[in-house]
Design an enzyme around this catalytic site. Sequence first.
Site, PDB file in Angstrom:
ATOM      1  N   ASP A  46      58.079  37.412  34.900  1.00 17.16           N
ATOM      2  CA  ASP A  46      58.952  38.482  35.390  1.00 17.16           C
ATOM      3  C   ASP A  46      60.091  37.963  36.262  1.00 17.16           C
ATOM      4  O   ASP A  46      60.525  38.629  37.205  1.00 17.16           O
ATOM      5  CB  ASP A  46      58.131  39.527  36.175  1.00 17.16           C
ATOM      6  CG  ASP A  46      57.000  40.084  35.338  1.00 17.16           C
ATOM      7  OD1 ASP A  46      57.209  40.274  34.138  1.00 17.16           O
ATOM      8  OD2 ASP A  46      55.909  40.324  35.898  1.00 17.16           O
ATOM      9  N   GLU A  47      60.581  36.792  35.951  1.00 21.33           N
ATOM     10  CA  GLU A  47      61.656  36.186  36.747  1.00 21.33           C
ATOM     11  C   GLU A  47      63.027  36.768  36.417  1.00 21.33           C
ATOM     12  O   GLU A  47      63.993  36.525  37.137  1.00 21.33           O
ATOM     13  CB  GLU A  47      61.710  34.662  36.511  1.00 21.33           C
ATOM     14  CG  GLU A  47      60.470  33.893  36.935  1.00 21.33           C
ATOM     15  CD  GLU A  47      59.454  33.773  35.810  1.00 21.33           C
ATOM     16  OE1 GLU A  47      59.624  34.449  34.769  1.00 21.33           O
ATOM     17  OE2 GLU A  47      58.481  33.023  35.968  1.00 21.33           O
ATOM     18  N   LYS A  49      63.937  36.781  32.814  1.00 22.35           N
ATOM     19  CA  LYS A  49      64.303  36.048  31.588  1.00 22.35           C
ATOM     20  C   LYS A  49      65.089  36.944  30.633  1.00 22.35           C
ATOM     21  O   LYS A  49      66.048  36.506  30.006  1.00 22.35           O
ATOM     22  CB  LYS A  49      63.023  35.526  30.884  1.00 22.35           C
ATOM     23  CG  LYS A  49      62.219  34.547  31.729  1.00 22.35           C
ATOM     24  CD  LYS A  49      60.946  34.110  31.031  1.00 22.35           C
ATOM     25  CE  LYS A  49      59.885  35.182  30.944  1.00 22.35           C
ATOM     26  NZ  LYS A  49      59.316  35.603  32.239  1.00 22.35           N
ATOM     27  N   ALA A  72      54.201  40.217  27.263  1.00 19.30           N
ATOM     28  CA  ALA A  72      55.518  40.032  27.870  1.00 19.30           C
ATOM     29  C   ALA A  72      56.222  41.378  28.019  1.00 19.30           C
ATOM     30  O   ALA A  72      56.024  42.277  27.217  1.00 19.30           O
ATOM     31  CB  ALA A  72      56.371  39.120  26.980  1.00 19.30           C
ATOM     32  N   HIS A  74      60.194  42.247  28.907  1.00 14.26           N
ATOM     33  CA  HIS A  74      61.517  41.746  29.283  1.00 14.26           C
ATOM     34  C   HIS A  74      62.482  42.925  29.394  1.00 14.26           C
ATOM     35  O   HIS A  74      62.717  43.630  28.416  1.00 14.26           O
ATOM     36  CB  HIS A  74      62.029  40.734  28.250  1.00 14.26           C
ATOM     37  CG  HIS A  74      61.160  39.503  28.182  1.00 14.26           C
ATOM     38  ND1 HIS A  74      61.378  38.464  27.324  1.00 14.26           N
ATOM     39  CD2 HIS A  74      60.057  39.152  28.895  1.00 14.26           C
ATOM     40  CE1 HIS A  74      60.457  37.528  27.516  1.00 14.26           C
ATOM     41  NE2 HIS A  74      59.635  37.925  28.456  1.00 14.26           N
ATOM     42  N   ARG A 185      39.595  29.595  14.156  1.00 14.51           N
ATOM     43  CA  ARG A 185      40.006  29.574  12.744  1.00 14.51           C
ATOM     44  C   ARG A 185      39.372  30.611  11.822  1.00 14.51           C
ATOM     45  O   ARG A 185      40.065  31.397  11.208  1.00 14.51           O
ATOM     46  CB  ARG A 185      39.818  28.166  12.130  1.00 14.51           C
ATOM     47  CG  ARG A 185      40.684  27.125  12.759  1.00 14.51           C
ATOM     48  CD  ARG A 185      40.124  25.755  12.589  1.00 14.51           C
ATOM     49  NE  ARG A 185      38.828  25.659  13.252  1.00 14.51           N
ATOM     50  CZ  ARG A 185      38.013  24.638  13.174  1.00 14.51           C
ATOM     51  NH1 ARG A 185      38.334  23.609  12.412  1.00 14.51           N
ATOM     52  NH2 ARG A 185      36.875  24.611  13.821  1.00 14.51           N
ATOM     53  N   THR A 343      56.523  45.485  33.967  1.00 11.89           N
ATOM     54  CA  THR A 343      57.211  46.136  32.844  1.00 11.89           C
ATOM     55  C   THR A 343      56.207  46.540  31.761  1.00 11.89           C
ATOM     56  O   THR A 343      56.384  47.527  31.063  1.00 11.89           O
ATOM     57  CB  THR A 343      58.239  45.141  32.222  1.00 11.89           C
ATOM     58  OG1 THR A 343      59.034  44.605  33.280  1.00 11.89           O
ATOM     59  CG2 THR A 343      59.148  45.794  31.216  1.00 11.89           C
ATOM     60  N   SER A 458      71.916  35.751  40.144  1.00 13.13           N
ATOM     61  CA  SER A 458      71.907  37.163  39.782  1.00 13.13           C
ATOM     62  C   SER A 458      71.706  38.019  41.033  1.00 13.13           C
ATOM     63  O   SER A 458      70.832  37.737  41.859  1.00 13.13           O
ATOM     64  CB  SER A 458      70.786  37.404  38.765  1.00 13.13           C
ATOM     65  OG  SER A 458      70.704  38.759  38.433  1.00 13.13           O
ATOM     66  N   GLY A 460      71.709  41.606  40.777  1.00 10.68           N
ATOM     67  CA  GLY A 460      71.391  42.961  40.334  1.00 10.68           C
ATOM     68  C   GLY A 460      70.994  42.915  38.878  1.00 10.68           C
ATOM     69  O   GLY A 460      71.255  41.913  38.193  1.00 10.68           O
TER      70      GLY A 460
END
Length: 473
Positions: A46-47, A49, A72, A74, A185, A343, A458, A460
């Site tokens: 959650d940086e 990306k 994930a 994003h 497998r 998120t 960044s 915002g």
Amino acid sequence: MPPGRHWTHQIAHECKIAGVPQPRHRENDNVTTPGHTAVVGLQWGDEGKGKVVDLLTADHDVIVRYNGGANAGHTVVIGDEKYALHLLPSGILSGGKICVIGNGVVIDPDTLLGEIEGIRSRGIEINAENLLISDRAHVVMPYHKEHDAALERVLSSAVEGSGPGLSIGTTRRGIGPTYADKVHRSFAIRMGELTDKEHLRERLKVICAIRSRELNALGVEAEPLDPDELAERYAGFGELLKPHITDTVYALHDMRRDGKSILFEGANACLLDIDHGTFPYVTSSNCSTLGIPAGTGLSAPFADEIVGIMKAYTTRVGAGPFPTEETGDTGDRIRKRGNEYGTTTGRPRRCGWLDLVAVRYSAMICGATSIACMLLDVLSGFDELKICSSYRLSDGTVTDRFIPDARGLLQAEPIWETLPGWTEEIDDTTDRSDLPTEALGYLERIEEIVGLPTYLVSVGPERTQTLEGTCRA
Ligand code: GDP
Ligand code: IMO
Ligand code: MG
């Protein structure tokens, strides 16, 4: 300089002027094209990306997810529109790009179809040409999600009241059990198999019989899994996704040979990497850049520029050690200002000061060539800011090396460096040089300790709230 479509070219130009050999460019038939770039998280996810991939998409032709699944989340903000992507590469939001879900991803087809519909309903075109899905990506089945949730329940109740619990705090998206089946497998199902219903039915007969018993043993009281019903449903998904399912390994090699520039979109983050993260409180894939070759079939050198994404502080979702965590007012304040809620699951994120031992380690593992420092605006209003650049261990020794193992990292106590904060809001800053002196000092200290230049800063969530980096060695 206002950020715009060619802004990253501009940064590249400035880097050249400054004599820093990055980002690199490839010569192709006398035409200089941007090289390949990887975007990877340097903390516990959650940086930001999604935002950086969206910005860099303008300079690339192909955007590839190589690991993870719908764990994930994003977020991309474009004007008044906010998009939360889980399986689709963030590049899908910019027209004219080819998006690839590589073989290293685990795909919940139901979730993917829902996401495709959601994006289409907002007027964005998704077709067989702009979305390619690997026939070798593994399928997340309903029993994987049930297994994930059941195991978490069993593990958290196993030691209730006597400690932090053994559960990992997964997203319950079935990620671990699907990757476990891949490695095991015999019970694994790959996307290419969804287009053959009879084959799927035969495989599911055996799988369902065993999985039903396993789920019962984990306390799930449900009807046995029905292979016919599952085969019908999942072959139905296969039919819908068939136009996209292809051999993405050959497709990627062809595109690379044809001079297309590739942007790799990391999901999860280096400290969650199955081999190099804070095991066992990690996810089940190689989410550092080390997962790129295996998860795409593209051998090294796969990227010319590797942008490590970091927040100006630290967050973590789920369980596991977090040396710089602030559980009191400071953590609450960061959570509130940064809107730090997951998120994917909506869980409040654990928050704390910046751990640069961790970031420097991740930058090393990922081979980062620069960093993007995100959410700097969240730190406005603190009198003082703390940075951790080394740990004191339980035997008194001091180290600046990360400990990628939960038991070891639990004993690490941060040694703090205190820097002055700034009072003013910075979210409408458009030029890095207009940042308060203290904010510039904070960024400089980060660059010094991590040993890398900043690619961008960044302030915002929106595209326009982005400042040029230093690209300074
Ligand atoms: P990812 O998983 O790394 O793509 O990150 P997420 O999207 O899960 O979380 C990052 C959150 O921060 C999202 O809600 C973004 O819209 C938001 N965001 C990104 N950059 C900034 C920033 O510089 N400042 C603020 N305040 N929010 C940001
Ligand atoms: P993005 O791409 C934050 C965490 C989960 C949990 C652990 C294992 O948005 O940065 P899993 O469901 O993968 O088995 O959960 O990993 N986790 C993330 N945390 N951001 C993510 O992705 C994450 N993906 C997995 O919270 O602690
Ligand atoms: Mg996220």
